[in-house]
Design a protein around this motif. Structure first.
Motif, PDB file in Angstrom:
ATOM      1  N   VAL A 156       0.836  -1.197   0.000  1.00 48.88           N
ATOM      2  CA  VAL A 156       0.000   0.000   0.000  1.00 48.88           C
ATOM      3  C   VAL A 156       0.872   1.248   0.000  1.00 48.88           C
ATOM      4  N   GLN A 157       0.290   2.333  -0.448  1.00 49.16           N
ATOM      5  CA  GLN A 157       0.912   3.633  -0.293  1.00 49.16           C
ATOM      6  C   GLN A 157       0.171   4.353   0.818  1.00 49.16           C
ATOM      7  N   VAL A 158       0.923   4.949   1.734  1.00 53.04           N
ATOM      8  CA  VAL A 158       0.307   5.615   2.871  1.00 53.04           C
ATOM      9  C   VAL A 158       0.829   7.034   2.977  1.00 53.04           C
ATOM     10  N   CYS A 159       0.096   7.831   3.742  1.00 51.23           N
ATOM     11  CA  CYS A 159       0.483   9.215   3.994  1.00 51.23           C
ATOM     12  C   CYS A 159       0.439   9.444   5.498  1.00 51.23           C
ATOM     13  N   ASP A 160       1.521   9.976   6.041  1.00 49.07           N
ATOM     14  CA  ASP A 160       1.564  10.302   7.467  1.00 49.07           C
ATOM     15  C   ASP A 160       0.472  11.336   7.761  1.00 49.07           C
ATOM     16  N   LEU A 161      -0.387  11.041   8.708  1.00 50.59           N
ATOM     17  CA  LEU A 161      -1.521  11.909   8.998  1.00 50.59           C
ATOM     18  C   LEU A 161      -1.071  13.273   9.510  1.00 50.59           C
ATOM     19  N   PHE A 162       0.112  13.350  10.087  1.00 55.59           N
ATOM     20  CA  PHE A 162       0.595  14.611  10.646  1.00 55.59           C
ATOM     21  C   PHE A 162       1.452  15.408   9.662  1.00 55.59           C
ATOM     22  N   SER A 163       2.326  14.729   8.925  1.00 56.96           N
ATOM     23  CA  SER A 163       3.284  15.434   8.078  1.00 56.96           C
ATOM     24  C   SER A 163       2.928  15.415   6.597  1.00 56.96           C
ATOM     25  N   ASP A 164       1.970  14.559   6.202  1.00 57.45           N
ATOM     26  CA  ASP A 164       1.596  14.381   4.791  1.00 57.45           C
ATOM     27  C   ASP A 164       2.691  13.709   3.973  1.00 57.45           C
ATOM     28  N   GLN A 165       3.741  13.200   4.611  1.00 53.74           N
ATOM     29  CA  GLN A 165       4.790  12.496   3.889  1.00 53.74           C
ATOM     30  C   GLN A 165       4.280  11.148   3.412  1.00 53.74           C
ATOM     31  N   ALA A 166       4.600  10.801   2.160  1.00 50.91           N
ATOM     32  CA  ALA A 166       4.114   9.555   1.567  1.00 50.91           C
ATOM     33  C   ALA A 166       5.165   8.459   1.687  1.00 50.91           C
ATOM     34  N   PHE A 167       4.675   7.212   1.843  1.00 50.61           N
ATOM     35  CA  PHE A 167       5.562   6.059   1.956  1.00 50.61           C
ATOM     36  C   PHE A 167       4.982   4.895   1.164  1.00 50.61           C
ATOM     37  N   GLU A 168       5.875   4.128   0.559  1.00 51.10           N
ATOM     38  CA  GLU A 168       5.495   2.869  -0.066  1.00 51.10           C
ATOM     39  C   GLU A 168       5.728   1.763   0.956  1.00 51.10           C
ATOM     40  N   VAL A 169       4.696   0.990   1.251  1.00 47.76           N
ATOM     41  CA  VAL A 169       4.784  -0.057   2.262  1.00 47.76           C
ATOM     42  C   VAL A 169       4.646  -1.414   1.591  1.00 47.76           C
ATOM     43  N   ASN A 170       5.663  -2.232   1.720  1.00 52.85           N
ATOM     44  CA  ASN A 170       5.655  -3.571   1.139  1.00 52.85           C
ATOM     45  C   ASN A 170       4.985  -4.523   2.121  1.00 52.85           C
ATOM     46  N   ASP A 171       3.718  -4.803   1.910  1.00 55.79           N
ATOM     47  CA  ASP A 171       2.972  -5.698   2.796  1.00 55.79           C
ATOM     48  C   ASP A 171       1.751  -6.209   2.035  1.00 55.79           C
ATOM     49  N   SER A 172       1.884  -7.390   1.452  1.00 53.05           N
ATOM     50  CA  SER A 172       0.782  -7.928   0.644  1.00 53.05           C
ATOM     51  C   SER A 172      -0.444  -8.230   1.492  1.00 53.05           C
ATOM     52  N   HIS A 173      -0.255  -8.590   2.755  1.00 52.82           N
ATOM     53  CA  HIS A 173      -1.391  -8.856   3.640  1.00 52.82           C
ATOM     54  C   HIS A 173      -2.173  -7.572   3.913  1.00 52.82           C
ATOM     55  N   ALA A 174      -1.445  -6.469   4.113  1.00 48.28           N
ATOM     56  CA  ALA A 174      -2.114  -5.183   4.330  1.00 48.28           C
ATOM     57  C   ALA A 174      -2.920  -4.789   3.103  1.00 48.28           C
ATOM     58  N   ALA A 175      -2.400  -5.089   1.920  1.00 49.98           N
ATOM     59  CA  ALA A 175      -3.105  -4.756   0.686  1.00 49.98           C
ATOM     60  C   ALA A 175      -4.437  -5.498   0.591  1.00 49.98           C
ATOM     61  N   LYS A 176      -4.517  -6.661   1.217  1.00 50.35           N
ATOM     62  CA  LYS A 176      -5.754  -7.448   1.177  1.00 50.35           C
ATOM     63  C   LYS A 176      -6.793  -6.973   2.196  1.00 50.35           C
ATOM     64  N   ARG A 177      -6.320  -6.550   3.370  1.00 53.44           N
ATOM     65  CA  ARG A 177      -7.264  -6.263   4.454  1.00 53.44           C
ATOM     66  C   ARG A 177      -7.612  -4.788   4.602  1.00 53.44           C
ATOM     67  N   LEU A 178      -6.811  -3.891   4.008  1.00 55.81           N
ATOM     68  CA  LEU A 178      -7.045  -2.465   4.164  1.00 55.81           C
ATOM     69  C   LEU A 178      -7.818  -1.894   2.980  1.00 55.81           C
ATOM     70  N   GLU A 179      -8.509  -0.794   3.231  1.00 55.10           N
ATOM     71  CA  GLU A 179      -9.250  -0.099   2.194  1.00 55.10           C
ATOM     72  C   GLU A 179      -8.783   1.352   2.121  1.00 55.10           C
ATOM     73  N   LEU A 180      -9.023   1.984   0.988  1.00 56.41           N
ATOM     74  CA  LEU A 180      -8.635   3.377   0.811  1.00 56.41           C
ATOM     75  C   LEU A 180      -9.255   4.252   1.894  1.00 56.41           C
ATOM     76  N   GLY A 181      -8.466   5.145   2.448  1.00 56.73           N
ATOM     77  CA  GLY A 181      -8.956   6.060   3.467  1.00 56.73           C
ATOM     78  C   GLY A 181      -8.813   5.546   4.880  1.00 56.73           C
ATOM     79  N   GLU A 182      -8.626   4.249   5.039  1.00 55.12           N
ATOM     80  CA  GLU A 182      -8.479   3.698   6.385  1.00 55.12           C
ATOM     81  C   GLU A 182      -7.141   4.114   6.984  1.00 55.12           C
ATOM     82  N   LEU A 183      -7.030   3.938   8.294  1.00 52.63           N
ATOM     83  CA  LEU A 183      -5.813   4.296   9.008  1.00 52.63           C
ATOM     84  C   LEU A 183      -5.139   3.063   9.569  1.00 52.63           C
ATOM     85  N   MET A 184      -3.839   3.133   9.662  1.00 52.43           N
ATOM     86  CA  MET A 184      -3.114   2.162  10.469  1.00 52.43           C
ATOM     87  C   MET A 184      -2.197   2.946  11.398  1.00 52.43           C
TER      88      MET A 184
END
Length: 316
Positions: A156-184
């Protein structure tokens, strides 16, 4: 390092992509092979290093009581440690990771900082790849990330809620269980780097709390309460200062969310209780955060005479 040509795969005897005029095998191929080998070792070292860090954390039970109280905000007692995975989603693991990455020991350093120094003298046994990662992870703290893109089967690609910095996260399990807009809410650690990329790939270190998309604005509002409180004694404090000093407040928000399907008023109640516990009003928060006071003021939160924390809600 010059980036390899993206149009086709170079053969060993082809001219090198850097324009040197040499054959690829006599120019950049050995460099790129060494780079890929190093990155493969880093990728392999992540799980082994994290296991060693958790083991080191478990060896310090005398430090658990004050840390446990801080992380769970008094919601659980230490003798419930073995039940935490049932009471909270992977709660025991989340606590141990926070304890290692965020909690400052009696000497003022985090466990990771202690382990990094110990590794220099051979007191903490790590291989070269683990040592490199350990140094990179020293400043990682618990933070909230919002899902901005999902790479099916990859991560998934995520954005830090505080800094708006973007990160690429290598986690195929997260890609299956998470939805757009959700938080981790978890610890993102830098790992290996793809050849030609400007930033490393990030990975989740252990368990992370997963929150629905409707909580993002309220989590930010809850964190702003704590930032305003911190600015009472450190006027220039920012998000990094808040996270470095009291990242556990993110878990307080997570653990206050009820299990059952909720309505917006329940999220508002968490904010109200936060105002009460910190003895802040909406107006004082805006003032401490340096916001325009011309906006319509919200009703002030009443506080108990002793300023005691109200009871928190159930787990998410």
């Amino acid at each position: 390092m010059a980036k390899p040509a993206a149009t086709r795969k170079l053969g060993r005897n082809d001219p090198c992509h850097c324009g040197s005029g040499k054959k690829y095998k006599d120019c950049h191929l050995p460099i790129e092979e060494a780079f890929r080998s190093e990155q493969f070792k880093l990728r392999q070292a992540q799980d082994s290093l994290l296991a060693k860090i958790v083991e080191a954390a478990q060896s310090l039970p005398d430090q658990f009581p004050p840390a446990f109280e801080r992380f769970w905000d008094g919601k659980y007692s230490l003798d419930q440690m073995q039940e935490l995975d049932d009471l909270e989603d992977r709660g025991a693991e989340r606590f141990l990771i926070w304890f290692a990455f965020d909690y400052r020991q009696v000497d003022g350093r985090t466990l990771l900082e202690q382990l990094a120094q110990s590794a220099d003298t051979g007191g903490f046994a790590v291989d070269p790849a683990e040592r490199m990662l350990l140094e990179r992870w020293r400043t990682v703290r618990l933070r909230p990330y919002q899902i901005t893109a999902i790479r099916k089967g990859k991560g998934v690609q995520v954005c830090d809620l505080f800094s708006d910095q973007a990160f690429e996260v290598n986690d195929s399990h997260a890609a299956k269980r998470l939805e757009l807009g959700e938080l981790m809410v978890g610890h993102l650690v830098p790992g290996d780097t793809v050849l030609g990329a400007d930033a490393p790939i990030h990975y989740l270190a252990g368990a992370a709390a997963q929150l629905t998309s409707d909580t993002a604005a309220k989590l930010l509002e809850f964190a702003e309460l704590h930032l305003a409180d911190l600015r009472r004694r450190a006027a220039d404090a920012g998000w990094d200062d808040l996270i470095d000093e009291r990242s556990e407040m993110l878990n307080h928000f997570v653990s206050a969310l009820p299990r059952e399907e909720r309505d917006p008023s329940l999220l508002d109640d968490i904010i109200l209780k936060g105002q009460m516990s910190l003895q802040l009003t909406r107006e004082s928060v805006q003032q401490l955060l340096g916001r325009d006071q011309s906006s319509k003021a919200q009703p002030e939160a009443e506080t108990d005479s002793d300023g005691a924390d109200p009871k928190r809600g159930n787990e998410a």
